[in-house]
Design a protein around this motif. Structure first.
Motif, PDB file in Angstrom:
ATOM      1  N   GLY A 109       0.797  -1.232   0.000  1.00 43.34           N
ATOM      2  CA  GLY A 109       0.000   0.000   0.000  1.00 43.34           C
ATOM      3  C   GLY A 109       0.827   1.278   0.000  1.00 43.34           C
ATOM      4  O   GLY A 109       0.253   2.375  -0.075  1.00 43.34           O
ATOM      5  N   LEU A 110       2.127   1.160   0.064  1.00 41.58           N
ATOM      6  CA  LEU A 110       2.947   2.375   0.147  1.00 41.58           C
ATOM      7  C   LEU A 110       2.656   3.325  -1.008  1.00 41.58           C
ATOM      8  O   LEU A 110       2.552   2.897  -2.158  1.00 41.58           O
ATOM      9  CB  LEU A 110       4.440   2.006   0.167  1.00 41.58           C
ATOM     10  CG  LEU A 110       4.958   1.428   1.497  1.00 41.58           C
ATOM     11  CD1 LEU A 110       6.422   1.023   1.363  1.00 41.58           C
ATOM     12  CD2 LEU A 110       4.768   2.415   2.649  1.00 41.58           C
ATOM     13  N   GLY A 111       2.491   4.584  -0.684  1.00 36.87           N
ATOM     14  CA  GLY A 111       2.251   5.587  -1.721  1.00 36.87           C
ATOM     15  C   GLY A 111       0.785   5.694  -2.132  1.00 36.87           C
ATOM     16  O   GLY A 111       0.443   6.466  -3.016  1.00 36.87           O
ATOM     17  N   LYS A 112      -0.095   4.908  -1.505  1.00 38.72           N
ATOM     18  CA  LYS A 112      -1.517   4.967  -1.877  1.00 38.72           C
ATOM     19  C   LYS A 112      -2.351   5.490  -0.717  1.00 38.72           C
ATOM     20  O   LYS A 112      -2.099   5.149   0.433  1.00 38.72           O
ATOM     21  CB  LYS A 112      -2.018   3.579  -2.262  1.00 38.72           C
ATOM     22  CG  LYS A 112      -1.323   3.031  -3.500  1.00 38.72           C
ATOM     23  CD  LYS A 112      -1.843   1.651  -3.823  1.00 38.72           C
ATOM     24  CE  LYS A 112      -0.986   1.017  -4.928  1.00 38.72           C
ATOM     25  NZ  LYS A 112      -1.029  -0.440  -4.878  1.00 38.72           N
ATOM     26  N   THR A 113      -3.363   6.282  -1.039  1.00 35.44           N
ATOM     27  CA  THR A 113      -4.213   6.867   0.001  1.00 35.44           C
ATOM     28  C   THR A 113      -5.611   6.255  -0.014  1.00 35.44           C
ATOM     29  O   THR A 113      -6.210   6.085  -1.078  1.00 35.44           O
ATOM     30  CB  THR A 113      -4.330   8.389  -0.217  1.00 35.44           C
ATOM     31  OG1 THR A 113      -3.031   8.943  -0.139  1.00 35.44           O
ATOM     32  CG2 THR A 113      -5.215   9.029   0.842  1.00 35.44           C
ATOM     33  N   ILE A 114      -6.088   5.918   1.176  1.00 42.26           N
ATOM     34  CA  ILE A 114      -7.451   5.402   1.320  1.00 42.26           C
ATOM     35  C   ILE A 114      -8.217   6.367   2.232  1.00 42.26           C
ATOM     36  O   ILE A 114      -7.734   6.715   3.306  1.00 42.26           O
ATOM     37  CB  ILE A 114      -7.442   4.021   2.026  1.00 42.26           C
ATOM     38  CG1 ILE A 114      -6.531   3.025   1.322  1.00 42.26           C
ATOM     39  CG2 ILE A 114      -8.854   3.479   2.200  1.00 42.26           C
ATOM     40  CD1 ILE A 114      -7.164   2.305   0.170  1.00 42.26           C
ATOM     41  N   CYS A 115      -9.396   6.804   1.811  1.00 39.88           N
ATOM     42  CA  CYS A 115     -10.247   7.583   2.716  1.00 39.88           C
ATOM     43  C   CYS A 115     -11.196   6.604   3.401  1.00 39.88           C
ATOM     44  O   CYS A 115     -11.737   5.709   2.755  1.00 39.88           O
ATOM     45  CB  CYS A 115     -11.082   8.597   1.952  1.00 39.88           C
ATOM     46  SG  CYS A 115     -10.142  10.051   1.471  1.00 39.88           S
ATOM     47  N   MET A 116     -11.374   6.786   4.690  1.00 41.92           N
ATOM     48  CA  MET A 116     -12.316   5.935   5.403  1.00 41.92           C
ATOM     49  C   MET A 116     -13.302   6.780   6.175  1.00 41.92           C
ATOM     50  O   MET A 116     -12.919   7.609   6.980  1.00 41.92           O
ATOM     51  CB  MET A 116     -11.569   5.014   6.359  1.00 41.92           C
ATOM     52  CG  MET A 116     -10.865   3.896   5.613  1.00 41.92           C
ATOM     53  SD  MET A 116     -10.436   2.573   6.731  1.00 41.92           S
ATOM     54  CE  MET A 116     -11.988   2.310   7.542  1.00 41.92           C
ATOM     55  N   ASP A 117     -14.581   6.559   5.920  1.00 38.49           N
ATOM     56  CA  ASP A 117     -15.658   7.318   6.548  1.00 38.49           C
ATOM     57  C   ASP A 117     -16.348   6.354   7.503  1.00 38.49           C
ATOM     58  O   ASP A 117     -16.957   5.378   7.074  1.00 38.49           O
ATOM     59  CB  ASP A 117     -16.585   7.790   5.407  1.00 38.49           C
ATOM     60  CG  ASP A 117     -17.832   8.540   5.846  1.00 38.49           C
ATOM     61  OD1 ASP A 117     -18.476   8.114   6.822  1.00 38.49           O
ATOM     62  OD2 ASP A 117     -18.180   9.527   5.170  1.00 38.49           O
ATOM     63  N   TYR A 118     -16.192   6.581   8.803  1.00 45.42           N
ATOM     64  CA  TYR A 118     -16.805   5.666   9.776  1.00 45.42           C
ATOM     65  C   TYR A 118     -17.104   6.395  11.074  1.00 45.42           C
ATOM     66  O   TYR A 118     -16.699   7.531  11.260  1.00 45.42           O
ATOM     67  CB  TYR A 118     -15.932   4.434  10.010  1.00 45.42           C
ATOM     68  CG  TYR A 118     -14.537   4.699  10.521  1.00 45.42           C
ATOM     69  CD1 TYR A 118     -13.547   5.158   9.665  1.00 45.42           C
ATOM     70  CD2 TYR A 118     -14.205   4.476  11.846  1.00 45.42           C
ATOM     71  CE1 TYR A 118     -12.254   5.399  10.117  1.00 45.42           C
ATOM     72  CE2 TYR A 118     -12.908   4.702  12.315  1.00 45.42           C
ATOM     73  CZ  TYR A 118     -11.944   5.161  11.441  1.00 45.42           C
ATOM     74  OH  TYR A 118     -10.678   5.391  11.907  1.00 45.42           O
ATOM     75  N   SER A 119     -17.817   5.715  11.949  1.00 44.73           N
ATOM     76  CA  SER A 119     -18.301   6.243  13.224  1.00 44.73           C
ATOM     77  C   SER A 119     -19.421   7.248  12.974  1.00 44.73           C
ATOM     78  O   SER A 119     -20.575   6.904  13.060  1.00 44.73           O
ATOM     79  CB  SER A 119     -17.184   6.850  14.068  1.00 44.73           C
ATOM     80  OG  SER A 119     -17.639   6.956  15.408  1.00 44.73           O
TER      81      SER A 119
END
Ligand code: ARG
Length: 565
Positions: A109-119
């Protein structure tokens, strides 16, 4: 080793690719059938030959390379080519992998961005057990991605805008006071909100007033926004208490209100792309061609709504973070909502629409009773966590009253038990909290895993660092039980990648149970402290590795491991 064998076989047989061979090679459930097996039935069809003949040929072909490939024995049994590894070599290879940085887990996953929408709780409403699930699952998915090197942006998309705040302001002005809200917090806000809803039928003017207050909010009226903001602060104090107990934090708290001024631009874009339809004064995206209810964009008064604020949020996040993927962890009852807004992005011609992923989960019940706000059966997440901690404390008082740092251990065990219970089953399944089950020290529970960790740590303490000298003879670890345990260590990376591929932390929770069970069997069958030097040494190294992997895997679920229990 699997890779080496596959490479060799592909060299020998021309008509098959490395990937096909790799896919074919399996791990038999019965260890008497070898460590790896190649079923020759599919090949038999392909090559119009008898499977047993192919298995035999394969065996003969591998024989000259046994030493080089680390193979001890090859057999052909009923159309399978069964491969037995040289255990000592294999153990050495696995243990040196786990010795590496990040416990030998690669970082694709290096160099990759993940957005996480939770809670994402709703302001002025209690943080209920459903929000507990999104928080626990979301936090674990965050840790899992981070482990593989991804940059994760943790977003708390607060439900902090909507007509309900107009009602709350009216309710506050009529039936509450600064002191009462300050003292009782969300409970008071919920009380007056319920009161508003029961009074409004007899007094229709209340609804008028509420609408007017919300209009004021939308027009940035100072007083309206000040009260709204204050409700938000009051609510956040309570949410932060839950986050602190769970050890969870966020990178962004941009909630729905942040996107309200971005909806006009969205409306323009939708108009340009000819996607907007008028319907009784409201603006919608017609999705009937996709068998879905229309996606509402603005109400008849022009105001934004949940859907349009969410679409604006997607565009904002793509622009701000250039995400590889954006994940949304919510209850499965919101599946249609996400289908609609993802479809809108697709229709707007953004080719990355399939990088948006809804990760749904099932309902929660408590001791078999369904929980719902409407029937007044309100359960606060904080109460669940506190009760778990109290029960863990009681167990400590009974079983180990002289334990140091009891408060902290009770917190780690109580909270850990709730988290593990949530994550052990597939997330889409409903969760039932039965206290005896959640906190049991046996079976598939958090306390069982934590107890196994504490046991390993205690062995290491008693032998005061002797494991640091390493293994002098890997033969010691080749009996079935030790070998089985070492092989389980090798499964750690696959458990993590499996969990990520399916957005399913349960894969890691289940792996932890397998590892803890294999370790406890080893502990009962292979003496450690009492063994001779060579044995003791090798076994201690293994104990040390197991405890490191347990602790690391627990941290991926959001669970802390006490050193003593
Ligand atoms: N506030 C919503 C709820 O409590 C969850 C929001 C989920 N995230 C989103 N971007 N829609 O149900």
């Amino acid at each position: 080793m699997k890779e080496k064998v596959c490479n060799k076989l592909v060299e020998i047989y021309e008509g098959i690719s490395y990937e096909q061979m790799y896919e074919l090679m399996e791990v038999p459930t019965d260890e008497k059938m070898g460590d790896y097996a190649i079923p020759c039935f599919a090949l038999a069809k392909l090559w119009r030959k008898n499977p047993a003949a192919i298995a035999n040929e394969m065996k003969e072909a591998l024989l000259p390379f046994m030493q080089e490939l680390g193979i001890e024995k090859v057999e052909n049994v009923g159309g399978y080519c069964n491969i037995f590894v040289n255990r000592a070599k294999y153990v050495e290879a696995i243990m040196s992998k786990v010795e590496q940085e990040n416990l030998g887990v690669k970082k694709p996953g290096l160099g990759k961005t993940i957005c996480m929408d939770y809670s994402s709780p709703n302001i002025a409403k209690n943080f209920h057990v459903g929000h507990l699930r999104t928080t626990i699952i979301g936090n674990s998915l965050y840790k899992l991605h981070e482990k593989l090197g991804y940059e994760v942006v943790r977003i708390n998309h607060l439900g902090d805008w909507g007509t309900q705040f107009g009602k709350l302001i009216v309710a506050y002005k009529n039936w509450s006071s600064k002191e009462e809200v300050e003292e009782k917090g969300i409970e008071e806000l919920m009380r007056i909100y319920v009161k508003f809803n029961t009074e409004k039928d007899a007094k229709p003017e209340l609804m008028e007033e509420a609408r007017a207050w919300f209009v004021k909010m939308e027009q940035n009226d100072e007083e309206a926004l000040a009260i709204w903001n204050w409700f938000k602060e009051i609510s956040m104090v309570e949410y932060e208490r839950v986050y602190k107990l769970l050890g969870v934090s966020f990178d962004s708290y941009k909630g729905e209100s942040f996107y309200r001024d971005k909806v006009p631009a969205l409306v323009e874009e939708l108009k340009e792309k000819r996607l907007l339809t008028e319907s009784q004064g409201a603006k919608i995206i017609d999705l009937s061609a996709y068998d879905m209810a229309p996606c509402l964009i603005t109400k008849s008064d022009g105001g934004s709504i949940y859907h349009s604020r969410d679409i604006a949020a997607i565009l904002y996040r793509k622009k701000t973070y250039d995400f590889e993927k954006c994940l949304y962890v919510t209850g499965s009852e919101q599946s249609l909502h996400f289908k609609q807004i993802f479809k809108a992005i697709e229709l707007m011609n953004y080719d990355w629409y399939d990088n948006l992923v809804h990760v749904p989960y099932g309902l929660v019940s408590l001791e078999g009773a369904k929980l719902s706000t409407r029937t007044g059966n309100i359960v606060y997440a904080e109460d669940i966590l506190k009760e778990a901690m109290e029960r863990a404390m009681k167990a400590i008082q009974e079983k180990n009253p002289s334990l140091a740092d009891k408060e902290m251990v009770a917190k780690q065990v109580g909270v850990g038990a709730v988290i593990f219970h949530d994550l052990y089953n597939q997330r889409i399944k409903n969760v039932n909290f039965s206290w005896d089950e959640v906190l049991s020290f046996e079976g598939t529970t958090g306390p069982y895993v934590q107890y196994t960790y504490a046991r390993a740590k205690s062995i290491l303490r008693k032998s005061s660092g002797a494991q640091e000298n390493g293994v002098s003879d890997y033969e010691v670890l080749t009996d079935d039980v030790s070998f089985g345990l070492v092989k389980t260590l090798l499964g750690y990376e696959a458990a993590i990648t499996g969990a990520i591929e399916r957005y399913e932390p349960s894969v890691v929770a289940r792996y932890l149970i397998t590892l803890a069970t294999a370790f406890n069997r080893f502990y009962h069958e292979c003496p450690i402290i009492q063994a001779d030097d060579k044995e003791k040494q090798a076994r201690l190294v293994l104990v040390d590795m197991v405890q490191r992997v347990i602790k690391d895997a627990c941290s991926l679920l959001g669970i802390e491991c006490p050193e003593e229990m």
